[in-house]
Design a protein around this motif. Structure first.
Motif, PDB file in Angstrom:
ATOM      1  N   GLU A 186       0.830  -1.210   0.000  1.00 49.12           N
ATOM      2  CA  GLU A 186       0.000   0.000   0.000  1.00 49.12           C
ATOM      3  C   GLU A 186       0.868   1.265   0.000  1.00 49.12           C
ATOM      4  O   GLU A 186       0.537   2.275   0.626  1.00 49.12           O
ATOM      5  CB  GLU A 186      -0.971  -0.003   1.200  1.00 49.12           C
ATOM      6  CG  GLU A 186      -1.755  -1.307   1.413  1.00 49.12           C
ATOM      7  CD  GLU A 186      -2.747  -1.639   0.277  1.00 49.12           C
ATOM      8  OE1 GLU A 186      -2.899  -0.820  -0.655  1.00 49.12           O
ATOM      9  OE2 GLU A 186      -3.363  -2.725   0.313  1.00 49.12           O
ATOM     10  N   ALA A 187       2.002   1.179  -0.706  1.00 47.78           N
ATOM     11  CA  ALA A 187       2.958   2.289  -0.881  1.00 47.78           C
ATOM     12  C   ALA A 187       3.790   2.594   0.368  1.00 47.78           C
ATOM     13  O   ALA A 187       4.663   3.461   0.308  1.00 47.78           O
ATOM     14  CB  ALA A 187       2.297   3.574  -1.388  1.00 47.78           C
ATOM     15  N   LEU A 188       3.575   1.898   1.462  1.00 48.00           N
ATOM     16  CA  LEU A 188       4.391   2.210   2.647  1.00 48.00           C
ATOM     17  C   LEU A 188       5.887   1.996   2.403  1.00 48.00           C
ATOM     18  O   LEU A 188       6.696   2.755   2.955  1.00 48.00           O
ATOM     19  CB  LEU A 188       3.913   1.405   3.861  1.00 48.00           C
ATOM     20  CG  LEU A 188       2.484   1.716   4.323  1.00 48.00           C
ATOM     21  CD1 LEU A 188       2.135   0.892   5.560  1.00 48.00           C
ATOM     22  CD2 LEU A 188       2.300   3.208   4.605  1.00 48.00           C
ATOM     23  N   PHE A 221       7.552   2.867  -0.063  1.00 48.52           N
ATOM     24  CA  PHE A 221       8.021   4.119  -0.663  1.00 48.52           C
ATOM     25  C   PHE A 221       8.352   5.155   0.413  1.00 48.52           C
ATOM     26  O   PHE A 221       9.184   6.031   0.220  1.00 48.52           O
ATOM     27  CB  PHE A 221       6.917   4.658  -1.579  1.00 48.52           C
ATOM     28  CG  PHE A 221       7.309   5.841  -2.433  1.00 48.52           C
ATOM     29  CD1 PHE A 221       7.938   5.648  -3.654  1.00 48.52           C
ATOM     30  CD2 PHE A 221       7.037   7.139  -2.027  1.00 48.52           C
ATOM     31  CE1 PHE A 221       8.286   6.734  -4.453  1.00 48.52           C
ATOM     32  CE2 PHE A 221       7.379   8.228  -2.819  1.00 48.52           C
ATOM     33  CZ  PHE A 221       8.005   8.026  -4.040  1.00 48.52           C
TER      34      PHE A 221
END
Lengths: 356, 356
Positions: A246-248, A250
């Protein structure tokens, strides 16, 4: 496809494809969703947006997904064969039973688990399952996690993000978390529509769903668990996130910097020092899967920053049932051993599939 | 540092460091924030959380930031010299004037721009500025964009995300967008606290700020502009996003897939087909800066998926004033030419700094 032919193709390919975030829905649950929508029994705007669409739309996308979600038999197996998926790890689709009252949710989670376990029993070489629970009743959820693991042979627990706007960092859910840790069984933290306090400007612009809102809801849920100290209290708890985390991943650097700065400045009374850095929890207590993200740059990025053993393959069937994406996942530039980790051995380890 | 010494160090290094998301705040604006907080004149929970902290906390972080924000003179220049920043592109800190009533906002934006332009005039070799506007009055904002570009020598426009819960996709803001396109001047879309409809579960867990909520607010804002067709209406409009694009580069693949699927299923009446893919807008109408993200893996990822000419250096002064992060940014594995693009020439092109 004959079992012999399938095994031969695994041998030739060098790895089995285990898809780890694959959804199903009991017909009875969808029927209940339908009734809740028709009778306006439930005023959650996210539920109405998502399931009002899937159950109300005549579009090919909606009707195919509704049909495929309910099938744990020949159609699903044919779809797996057509795209070269050797095993699905199947879980109750979001929001699952988490939109019901507690008693209904407890009963329907049990029914869903029985239905799924039976399908797994019929095809143990192709299907594995996760235990659905009703967080509305944390003690019953804990008992169901135990039953799922010990009696039904389930390989983990599915939580479809918030339950009536509440998140797993709330102390009321401690029995559920303790049971998952004690049973040594991972929690798959799967999206659902953003909770009421989060959805308004996403919904009005059509961004509440899988295009963006799901990741906000689920990424925030994961961070709430971390910053509230869930993994200091349950250090062996493992959580699996779809959509490459969930893009964490990044945000690893910024999360560490801003958490440290915020704690040092004592900005929030409930944001206290943690035993480890945020990025440590994300590297040591979290696995991510590639559901809906059949895209080499992001897969490679996550492998680089989390570790090769932390990234698992998933398809997101039936929501994203695309043969070309299997080919794209095969083509991610990896060594043979890394590709086998990604598609097969990481999943076998995380979900204890040995002997299945 | 003498100007000769600075130019010599640029020559030796091979590039000038231009920091593109650097904040300031007029004393009068902070005074007005203080009054709004004391008198409970403004019921925005995000504003209260952020500015209640910065203006109320005695922590070193808060007091230093408040002092540095107001300085456009010797302290700022000394901080730049100490960390080897050759030029700051300075903009009004979030939420700027966007929390005021329209008349106050228009007047205070003009004052802020005059103050900043004067500082730039005193140090044209070290400072550049962006024009602050009051979206509350879109016609006045359009006029101020013109004045900023033509009379004050400003290099772009700063928008601190939502204005009283409204986003730039709203048709009411068309004059503002048209002016930015007509003046060929980029809009820096900078975070502020999530709007009321988005903040509740972030705020209660301490995640509303730069640690996570800012990116949700600003990433969503950018997506709202794209999916509503802003860049079909204003195809030459360029937007700059900080924090490496608020994670949107990570989502390129999924955004395309889900937008296509959602449009095809006609799920939302207001989500209509666009001329290009979401990823095309993100690659062709957006620049990203590395503010707060001095982390090689994410910088390299964005350069890979957006293009080397789309990623610019930023520090996020004074919020993230860290000498080690300049060194980390210098050390991102790049060729000499790519490093010069990242630190210098991309910024010179995007913000029309030639001759400054």
């Amino acid at each position: 496809m004959s079992e012999a032919a399938r095994l031969e193709s695994i041998r030739t390919r060098g790895y089995a494809r285990i898809a780890t975030e694959e959804a199903f829905a009991p017909a009875a649950m969808l029927e209940r969703y339908r009734r809740m929508l028709e009778r306006h029994e439930f005023d959650d705007p996210g539920f109405r947006s998502l399931w009002g669409f899937y159950l109300g739309s005549r579009s090919p996308r909606a009707t195919q997904i509704i049909a495929k979600l309910q099938d744990l038999g020949p159609q699903r197996m044919a779809d797996m064969d057509a795209t070269g998926i050797d095993r699905q790890i199947i879980s109750l689709t979001g929001p699952g039973v988490q939109v019901f009252d507690a008693a209904t949710a407890v009963a329907m989670a049990r029914d869903a688990n029985d239905e799924l376990a039976e399908a797994v029993h019929r095809a143990p070489h192709r299907y594995s399952g996760l235990t659905a629970v009703a967080p509305q009743d944390p003690r019953a959820a804990a008992a169901e996690i135990e039953r799922g693991k010990r009696q039904l042979g389930m390989k983990g627990v599915i939580i479809n993000s918030h339950t009536h706007g509440e998140y797993l960092d709330h102390p009321k859910f401690s029995d559920l978390l303790a049971a998952a840790e004690a049973e040594n069984t991972p929690i798959y933290l799967h999206p659902q529509s953003p909770s009421k306090g989060l959805i308004a400007p996403l919904l009005e612009s059509g961004l509440d769903g899988a295009i963006y809102g799901f990741s906000v809801e689920t990424g925030m849920h994961m961070l709430r668990m971390i910053v509230s100290g869930v993994f200091d209290r349950y250090p062996r708890l493992q959580v699996v996130l779809g959509h490459l985390g969930e893009a964490l991943p990044f945000w690893l650097f910024r999360l560490d910097y801003m958490h440290r700065a915020t704690v040092a400045a004592a900005r929030y009374p409930n944001m206290r020092p943690l035993k480890r850095r945020i990025s440590d929890y994300l590297r040591e207590n979290i696995y991510v899967t590639s559901s809906g993200m059949a895209w080499a740059p992001a897969i490679r990025f996550c492998q680089d920053v989390l570790g090769m053993d932390r990234v698992l393959y998933a398809m997101d069937y039936p929501y994203q049932f695309v043969a070309d994406e299997v080919a794209a996942s095969d083509a991610v530039p990896l060594s043979d051993q890394e590709r086998r980790q990604f598609f097969q051995t990481n999943a076998e380890r995380v979900f204890s599939l040995q002997g299945s």
